[in-house]
Scaffold this motif. Sequence first.
Motif, PDB file in Angstrom:
ATOM      1  N   HIS A 254       0.732   0.074   3.610  1.00  0.00           N
ATOM      2  CA  HIS A 254      -0.583   0.671   3.413  1.00  0.00           C
ATOM      3  C   HIS A 254      -1.532  -0.447   2.998  1.00  0.00           C
ATOM      4  O   HIS A 254      -1.464  -0.961   1.883  1.00  0.00           O
ATOM      5  CB  HIS A 254      -0.510   1.758   2.335  1.00  0.00           C
ATOM      6  N   ARG A 256      -4.616  -0.650   2.239  1.00  0.00           N
ATOM      7  CA  ARG A 256      -5.562  -0.468   1.138  1.00  0.00           C
ATOM      8  C   ARG A 256      -4.964  -0.894  -0.205  1.00  0.00           C
ATOM      9  O   ARG A 256      -5.693  -1.283  -1.118  1.00  0.00           O
ATOM     10  CB  ARG A 256      -6.010   0.990   1.064  1.00  0.00           C
ATOM     11  N   ARG A 257      -3.640  -0.795  -0.313  1.00  0.00           N
ATOM     12  CA  ARG A 257      -3.002  -1.202  -1.562  1.00  0.00           C
ATOM     13  C   ARG A 257      -3.065  -2.716  -1.772  1.00  0.00           C
ATOM     14  O   ARG A 257      -2.877  -3.200  -2.882  1.00  0.00           O
ATOM     15  CB  ARG A 257      -1.542  -0.748  -1.568  1.00  0.00           C
ATOM     16  N   ALA A 275       5.075  -4.387  -1.455  1.00  0.00           N
ATOM     17  CA  ALA A 275       4.235  -3.234  -1.099  1.00  0.00           C
ATOM     18  C   ALA A 275       4.751  -2.495   0.134  1.00  0.00           C
ATOM     19  O   ALA A 275       4.230  -1.435   0.493  1.00  0.00           O
ATOM     20  CB  ALA A 275       2.800  -3.688  -0.861  1.00  0.00           C
TER      21      ALA A 275
END
Length: 429
Positions: A254, A256-257, A275
Amino acid sequence: MSISDIHTGWLFFFLLILFLLSAFFSGTETALMALNRYKLKHLAKKNKGARLAMKLLEKPDRLIGVILLGNNLVNILITQLATFIGFRLGGNAGIAISTGVLTLLLLVFAEITPKTIAALKAEKIALPASYVYIILLKVAYPLVWLINLFSNALVRLVGVDPKTNALQSLNHEELKSVVHEAGGMIPENHQDMLLRVLDMESITVDDIMIPRTEISGIDLEDDWNDIEEQILRSNFTRMIVYRGGINNVQGFLHLRRLLPLFHDNKMEREHFENAIVPPYFTPEGIPLTQQLINFQEAKRRMALVVDEYGDVQGLVTIEDILEEIVGQFSSSPANFDYDVRVHDDGTTWVDGAMHIREVNRKLKINLPTNGPKTINGLVTEHLGHIPSPSTSIMINGYPMEVRKTLNNAVKTLIIYPQIKELADSNTED
């Protein structure tokens, strides 16, 4: 006092009453049998007449028995009374005349007219009549039971169970017909969504997945600077992460993380790999309805479609499934909105990687969907070999021309307007 002492005017009045009763029995029989059982089930929640009608229709043999018992009794009285009036007014000639007139009047006023009105106004007639029939059924129950005892025995001899519930479940195609026939009662866009929901059981993840060749991902064996650049320039919110090849998937990422790490200049390979979310796989051939449930249970939004050997065949997301119901709701690159260009001359240029179902839906045409899933696969299967540019083919009456090929696949295809005569002959075959 005998019937001979009754004034002729009163006899005509009694005859009129009997005609009205005959019309009542004939009309209400048609109305009750013409009721929409599913609509009746809905009305029964708030309407006592509908509940009584449902109760009557649960045992149609008893209902028909009491109706025909009443109707035949009334019609016999009508015949006898009309014959007596005819004889009183004209002797033997009056009997002959009354018989002919009576036949006409019974057909028009006691059969055809009330039944026609009842068929068109079934609810308005059947629901009030249910109150009457509940009472009649209780009063005449012994006689009705005796009549049904014999009639049901005959019915069973021809292989029909009189206890069969009249409210049968609708199958898939019948439900679709109900939605189609709803007309203006359901907005057109709502009809489309309902029909798509009904079709989801016959659609598999293979039909809507992003093909393997179109999947964009991050290779962990690439240089770290190249990976950073790919993340920063990506148009996607989630990406596949693999090592060396897509069959060696490490998981989903992801993006955005990672943005806060970039913002704080703390982005390193270790943070990046921490992540990564473990991959989620689904076998090919899974119906969309089941895959939607699988997504909900696993609390995932994206899955890799694998074949029986475990090789990745494509990618399916929960957004892809939702778009099968509501239609395209985003034009972002993440949705793989392939190029479709309609020209003024009636030709349409499409991307060879497009799913056939998507082409059918966008162009409102009817290409076969029971074989290959993409335009490229459809053309290749019909030709039996990988086509070269300018190759022409006819499928379901649609002339097609391969405009461009790339990496042994059709990249761009031109679809011409359908030739109706050829389409009809294909349908007949």
